[in-house]
Design an enzyme around this catalytic site. Structure first.
Site, mmCIF file in Angstrom:
data_model
loop_
_atom_site.group_PDB
_atom_site.id
_atom_site.type_symbol
_atom_site.label_atom_id
_atom_site.label_comp_id
_atom_site.label_asym_id
_atom_site.label_seq_id
_atom_site.Cartn_x
_atom_site.Cartn_y
_atom_site.Cartn_z
ATOM 1 N N HIS A 72 1.156 -1.306 -0.245
ATOM 2 C CA HIS A 72 -0.106 -0.260 0.241
ATOM 3 C C HIS A 72 1.189 1.358 -0.067
ATOM 4 C CE1 HIS A 72 -3.462 2.559 1.764
ATOM 5 N NE2 HIS A 72 -2.675 3.048 2.010
ATOM 6 N N GLU A 73 1.626 1.617 1.143
ATOM 7 C CA GLU A 73 2.443 2.361 1.201
ATOM 8 C C GLU A 73 3.322 2.918 0.229
ATOM 9 O OE1 GLU A 73 1.604 4.283 3.108
ATOM 10 O OE2 GLU A 73 0.508 3.407 4.025
#
Length: 160
Positions: A72-73
């Site tokens: 996600h990051e």
């Protein structure tokens, strides 16, 4: 550095390598830190090319971090390099998540945050009770802001 932190760094490297291969790019390895606080699992510092992870939530949810939080990051960084400033969880980021990493594009985690949750203050409106963080409570106390219920739209008042 703990074994779990080493696993996180290896997963970030793997995500970058995977993105480079899928997109035929040469993204550099970002800086990885474990200084994210509060209830946030992770964050991406776009200009600084850095990802930060919450060490407490990481320890409590290691597999979810490896499977979801880290990609996600990293997807935020990749999206920034490819498209510039766009909506944080917009269609560009969603495409990176689903097409590059093959992961559902969920925007928030559902971890138990009781171990990292600070003191809260009880407020009420006409229809329910609400918990405000210390920061929000202090803003109300200083007269800087007033909060309203999303349902009944009435102002929140401190419970006696």
């Amino acid at each position: 550095m703990s074994s779990l932190q080493s696993q996180v760094i290896a997963k970030v490297e793997s995500c970058i390598s995977h993105a480079n291969q899928r997109l035929q790019k040469r993204f550099a390895m970002p800086t990885v830190s474990f200084r994210q606080g509060g209830k946030i699992a992770g964050s991406a510092r776009l200009q600084g090319w850095e990802v930060r992870f919450n060490p407490v939530l990481l320890k409590e949810n290691p597999q979810a971090f490896l499977d979801e939080v880290i990609p996600h990051e990293v997807a935020h960084l990749i999206t920034f390099k490819l498209f510039g400033r766009v909506r944080p969880h917009g269609k560009e980021w969603q495409t990176i998540m689903t097409q590059v990493f093959g992961i559902p594009a969920r925007t928030t985690h559902s971890f138990d945050v009781s171990s990292v949750q600070g003191k809260t203050f009880s407020y009420q409106c006409q229809c329910s009770q609400h918990q405000l963080t210390v920061r929000r409570h202090n803003k109300v106390a200083r007269g800087q802001v007033s909060y309203h219920c999303r349902q009944c739209r009435q102002p929140l008042t401190l419970c006696a």
